[in-house]
Design a protein around this motif. Structure first.
Motif, PDB file in Angstrom:
ATOM      1  N   PHE A  99       0.819  -1.211   0.000  1.00  0.00           N
ATOM      2  CA  PHE A  99       0.000   0.000   0.000  1.00  0.00           C
ATOM      3  C   PHE A  99       0.854   1.263   0.000  1.00  0.00           C
ATOM      4  O   PHE A  99       0.547   2.228  -0.714  1.00  0.00           O
ATOM      5  CB  PHE A  99      -0.929  -0.001   1.221  1.00  0.00           C
ATOM      6  N   GLU A 100       1.921   1.270   0.778  1.00  0.00           N
ATOM      7  CA  GLU A 100       2.763   2.476   0.867  1.00  0.00           C
ATOM      8  C   GLU A 100       3.429   2.792  -0.471  1.00  0.00           C
ATOM      9  O   GLU A 100       3.501   3.951  -0.883  1.00  0.00           O
ATOM     10  CB  GLU A 100       3.812   2.308   1.966  1.00  0.00           C
ATOM     11  N   ILE A 101       3.924   1.749  -1.152  1.00  0.00           N
ATOM     12  CA  ILE A 101       4.533   1.967  -2.460  1.00  0.00           C
ATOM     13  C   ILE A 101       3.494   2.503  -3.442  1.00  0.00           C
ATOM     14  O   ILE A 101       3.777   3.421  -4.223  1.00  0.00           O
ATOM     15  CB  ILE A 101       5.160   0.658  -2.986  1.00  0.00           C
ATOM     16  N   CYS A 102       2.295   1.943  -3.396  1.00  0.00           N
ATOM     17  CA  CYS A 102       1.212   2.432  -4.267  1.00  0.00           C
ATOM     18  C   CYS A 102       0.958   3.919  -4.050  1.00  0.00           C
ATOM     19  O   CYS A 102       0.835   4.689  -5.007  1.00  0.00           O
ATOM     20  CB  CYS A 102      -0.074   1.649  -4.005  1.00  0.00           C
ATOM     21  N   ILE A 121      -3.063   7.342 -12.130  1.00  0.00           N
ATOM     22  CA  ILE A 121      -2.616   6.019 -11.711  1.00  0.00           C
ATOM     23  C   ILE A 121      -3.801   5.264 -11.108  1.00  0.00           C
ATOM     24  O   ILE A 121      -4.459   5.751 -10.188  1.00  0.00           O
ATOM     25  CB  ILE A 121      -1.486   6.105 -10.659  1.00  0.00           C
ATOM     26  N   TYR A 122      -4.057   4.065 -11.635  1.00  0.00           N
ATOM     27  CA  TYR A 122      -5.089   3.185 -11.093  1.00  0.00           C
ATOM     28  C   TYR A 122      -4.381   1.983 -10.480  1.00  0.00           C
ATOM     29  O   TYR A 122      -3.457   1.430 -11.076  1.00  0.00           O
ATOM     30  CB  TYR A 122      -6.056   2.743 -12.190  1.00  0.00           C
ATOM     31  N   THR A 123      -4.802   1.581  -9.291  1.00  0.00           N
ATOM     32  CA  THR A 123      -4.076   0.537  -8.574  1.00  0.00           C
ATOM     33  C   THR A 123      -4.906  -0.722  -8.382  1.00  0.00           C
ATOM     34  O   THR A 123      -6.130  -0.670  -8.187  1.00  0.00           O
ATOM     35  CB  THR A 123      -3.608   1.030  -7.192  1.00  0.00           C
ATOM     36  N   ILE A 124      -4.214  -1.861  -8.474  1.00  0.00           N
ATOM     37  CA  ILE A 124      -4.769  -3.167  -8.133  1.00  0.00           C
ATOM     38  C   ILE A 124      -3.776  -3.816  -7.186  1.00  0.00           C
ATOM     39  O   ILE A 124      -2.569  -3.810  -7.446  1.00  0.00           O
ATOM     40  CB  ILE A 124      -4.967  -4.048  -9.383  1.00  0.00           C
ATOM     41  N   GLN A 125      -4.260  -4.414  -6.097  1.00  0.00           N
ATOM     42  CA  GLN A 125      -3.354  -4.920  -5.074  1.00  0.00           C
ATOM     43  C   GLN A 125      -3.418  -6.434  -4.868  1.00  0.00           C
ATOM     44  O   GLN A 125      -2.874  -6.952  -3.897  1.00  0.00           O
ATOM     45  CB  GLN A 125      -3.612  -4.194  -3.749  1.00  0.00           C
ATOM     46  N   ASN A 126      -4.044  -7.144  -5.812  1.00  0.00           N
ATOM     47  CA  ASN A 126      -4.029  -8.601  -5.731  1.00  0.00           C
ATOM     48  C   ASN A 126      -3.981  -9.198  -7.130  1.00  0.00           C
ATOM     49  O   ASN A 126      -4.424  -8.601  -8.103  1.00  0.00           O
ATOM     50  CB  ASN A 126      -5.242  -9.133  -4.957  1.00  0.00           C
TER      51      ASN A 126
END
Length: 224
Positions: A11-14, A28-33
């Motif tokens: 999360f922090e890097i995102c 920037i769009y994020t996905i974490q899995n």
């Protein structure tokens, strides 16, 4: 405005990347899995211009996601990862990444690389045809030709041939093929590789002899 997909479980890097890129005018769009990322790779890449992809995701690794992306798209992919082993870097490029960045990295350098790749990709297409001797492999259409005649290959045999063609002239051992094709969690005899090589040679017909066996060392794909 540029749109980038970031696949990263930290999360922090995102948040750090998202803040820096947003200040530069990039969305920037994020996905974490990995599962959600794999679904996006299959069905919803058209919204993005570049993908930043971590390798060590908690459920599905980034290598698997990159391979899926390359089945459907030529979108630029940059690996951002703590895995700095030479074999990982070479494998990343072999399966289609455009750059490989090892953590920690400079945000300014990451942004510059993204900018260059996005500008370069506009209006260009990547050549997806691999050729060795009489064998041609289209890695986007997932088709194989010998002497211009299309032949059908099961997924595992196609994957083995793809890896050998990407490393033509190199000696590739069984352990490497097991790791790259079957995955690190495979449990069983390494003789499964020999069986698939035998079937692959038969399927290739006259071109089967291009796959050489180096006793005690592995296999090599040659031009003849």
């Amino acid at each position: 405005m540029k749109k980038i997909l970031l696949i990263e479980d930290d999360f922090e890097i995102c948040e750090v990347i998202k803040k820096y890129f947003t200040n530069k005018g990039t969305e920037i769009y994020t996905i974490q899995n990995g599962k959600e990322a794999l679904c996006t790779a299959k069905y919803n890449l058209s919204s993005y211009e570049l993908i930043l992809l971590d390798i060590m995701l908690p459920d599905i690794d980034g290598f698997t996601i990159c391979r899926e992306i390359r089945k459907n798209s030529d979108i630029p992919v940059i690996f951002i990862t703590a895995r700095g082993r030479e074999e990982d870097i070479l494998y990343g490029y072999a399966i289609g990444c455009d750059d490989y960045i090892i953590k920690p990295f400079l945000l300014s350098a990451l942004y510059a690389k993204c900018d260059v790749l996005i500008r370069r990709s506009h209006g260009t297409l990547t050549n997806t045809m691999l050729i060795c001797g009489t064998i041609k492999l289209d890695t986007r259409m997932l088709t194989c030709y010998v002497n211009e005649q299309e032949i059908e290959l099961p997924p595992k045999q196609f994957a083995i041939l793809n890896y050998l063609m990407l490393h033509k002239g190199w000696t590739v051992d069984r352990e490497t093929l097991l790791s790259r094709i079957w995955g690190n969690d495979y449990f069983g005899s390494d003789r499964v590789v020999d069986n698939h090589i035998k079937k692959l040679r038969k399927a290739l017909g006259s071109a089967g002899g291009q796959i050489k066996t180096l006793v005690g060392r592995g296999y090599k794909l040659t031009e003849q």
